[in-house]
Design an enzyme around this catalytic site. Structure first.
Site, short mmCIF file in Angstrom:
data_model
loop_
_atom_site.label_atom_id
_atom_site.label_comp_id
_atom_site.label_asym_id
_atom_site.label_seq_id
_atom_site.Cartn_x
_atom_site.Cartn_y
_atom_site.Cartn_z
N ARG A 1 25.08 9.76 19.87
CA ARG A 1 25.90 10.12 18.70
C ARG A 1 24.97 9.94 17.52
NH1 ARG A 1 27.85 11.87 15.04
NH2 ARG A 1 29.86 11.46 14.04
N HIS B 1 24.61 8.74 11.35
CA HIS B 1 25.70 9.18 10.47
C HIS B 1 26.30 7.98 9.76
CE1 HIS B 1 27.81 7.84 14.12
NE2 HIS B 1 28.85 7.61 13.34
N HIS C 1 30.22 6.73 7.60
CA HIS C 1 31.61 7.07 7.31
C HIS C 1 31.90 6.67 5.88
CE1 HIS C 1 31.89 7.64 11.58
NE2 HIS C 1 31.45 6.41 11.78
N GLU D 1 33.81 0.89 10.89
CA GLU D 1 33.92 1.23 12.32
C GLU D 1 33.86 -0.03 13.17
OE1 GLU D 1 31.50 4.50 13.81
OE2 GLU D 1 30.83 3.26 15.49
N HIS E 1 24.54 4.50 10.94
CA HIS E 1 24.35 4.01 12.30
C HIS E 1 24.21 5.16 13.30
CE1 HIS E 1 28.68 4.32 11.47
NE2 HIS E 1 28.79 4.76 12.70
N GLU F 1 36.79 11.34 12.64
CA GLU F 1 35.46 11.21 13.24
C GLU F 1 34.68 12.52 13.10
OE1 GLU F 1 33.48 9.03 14.27
OE2 GLU F 1 32.12 10.05 15.63
MN MN Z 1 30.36 6.07 13.51
#
Ligand code: MN
Ligand code: MN
Length: 387
Positions: A97, A100, A102, A107, A146, A169
């Site tokens: 993943r 990125h 948020h 999170e 992260h 998300e």
């Molecule tokens: Mn995340």
């Protein structure tokens, strides 16, 4: 009106006469603004009947890339869940993943299967890399960048919780999306490199990047190791449960045990068949539930005669707004396990048995119109899990 102006406005309005205040307040709580949580009537919770508080998360299609997926439960899928969103994510070996952040939520995660490696950057320049096994949790404060990658040859599966139900998300700030839309001349100046260095970079969000399996031991960051004062990892299920009962047990990680987790408390609750997490409410937080295993019945009481029951199976999600009465009962033939998240770093609950036990029998006799002797038979302490 900006959020800041609105908050300033509300702070002033709070001191005004109640009738005037009521006419001036917006009729809906704003996304992510917990400063007056539950003080403003929510139209969704003001109807004659309580809305559904269940969503079949694992049955939803989600976003699939290769053998990796992300399935989300936000206000779009579960309108009642304004305070907390959740995601079920599976990442295949060799997939990541991508980097990125948020903008609107912290999170929190619980690993169900497989192994995960994370890196996280802090505003002070500290960075931490951690490897996670099943039962471990992480917490990344709002806005901290992260990435998550699968370790080893087996896929990993984890549940993410975000302290904002409006968060998506699929609306995160991803590094490929950013660099793919910034002019190459700007990037070249930024990094002191020729523009040609950025030829062939992805032009749109990658989301799940796929490449070589990560090394068994994390490699040194470009800047060298620069570890933060507080770790982002906590081995929740490696600890003994904080409370054990005949009918079950509970692990709880709030900011007293997992210091960095200032806005989320996580719980694993095991219930034996027929066991009941008794009627209770949370004065300061909403509650988000995910069924890891088993079949449960969840009740919710919403005042004015409103009472609703939902039945949940593995992979289903439920949501209880702050202050609403509720209970959780194992109605299956096997033990059940729930992951529960609260949007507070300081856990608070009031259990019905404890409330009753905190009153003398004459008060209870008058309240219910029954003889005082009946209440001598009631529990003299908090039951928590019955029987
Ligand atoms: Mn995340
Ligand atoms: Mn609860």
């Amino acid at each position: 009106m900006s959020d800041f102006q609105r908050r300033e406005f509300l702070a002033g309005a709070a001191t005004a006469a109640a009738a005037v205040t009521a006419s001036l307040l917006p009729n809906q709580a704003q996304a992510g603004d917990t400063s007056f949580m539950n003080n403003v009537p929510d139209p969704l919770l003001a109807a004659k009947e309580l809305p559904t508080f269940k969503f079949a998360l694992e049955k939803s299609p989600g976003k699939v890339i290769g053998n990796s997926f992300g399935k989300e439960a936000t206000v779009a899928q579960l309108p009642i869940s304004k305070g907390i969103a959740g995601v079920s994510m599976k990442i295949e070996p060799g997939a990541m993943r991508e980097l990125h952040w948020h903008a609107t939520a912290a999170e929190w995660a619980f690993v169900i299967d497989g192994r995960v490696r994370t890196t996280v950057i802090e505003p002070e320049g500290y960075a931490e890399t951690n490897d996670f096994d099943p039962g471990d949790i992480w917490y990344f404060p709002r806005g901290h960048g992260h990435m998550l990658e699968c370790l080893g040859n087996e896929p990993c599966h984890f549940i993410l919780i975000f302290d904002n139900g409006y968060f998506s998300e699929f609306g995160t700030f991803s590094i490929t999306d950013w660099l793919g839309h910034a002019p190459q001349a700007l990037l070249a100046k930024n990094f002191g490199l020729p523009e040609s260095s950025f030829a062939g970079f992805p032009k749109s969000e990658v989301y799940f990047a796929r490449g070589k399996a990560p090394p068994a031991e994390p490699a040194r960051p470009l800047q060298g190791w620069k570890l933060p004062p507080q770790t982002h990892k906590y081995r929740m299920l490696a600890q003994p449960p904080h409370a054990t009962f005949k009918g079950g047990r509970e692990w709880r990680a709030d900011s007293t045990r997992f210091e960095i987790s200032k806005t989320i408390t996580g719980v694993i609750l095991d219930l034996e068949p027929r066991a009941l997490r008794e009627l209770h409410w949370h004065p300061t937080s909403d509650e988000w539930q995910y069924v890891i295993a088993g079949d449960i019945s969840v009740t919710m009481f919403g005042s004015h005669g409103r009472f609703r029951t939902e039945t949940l199976a593995q992979g289903d999600v439920a949501y209880i707004p702050q202050g609403y009465g509720h209970s959780i009962e194992n109605v299956g033939s096997q033990p059940c396990r729930l992951l529960i998240g609260f949007n507070t770093g300081i856990y608070e609950a009031i259990d019905l048995s404890q409330w009753i036990a905190g009153n003398p029998t004459d008060v209870l006799a008058t309240n219910f119109g029954k003889p005082a002797s009946l209440f001598e038979k009631f529990p003299k302490r908090d039951v928590f899990i019955a029987p």
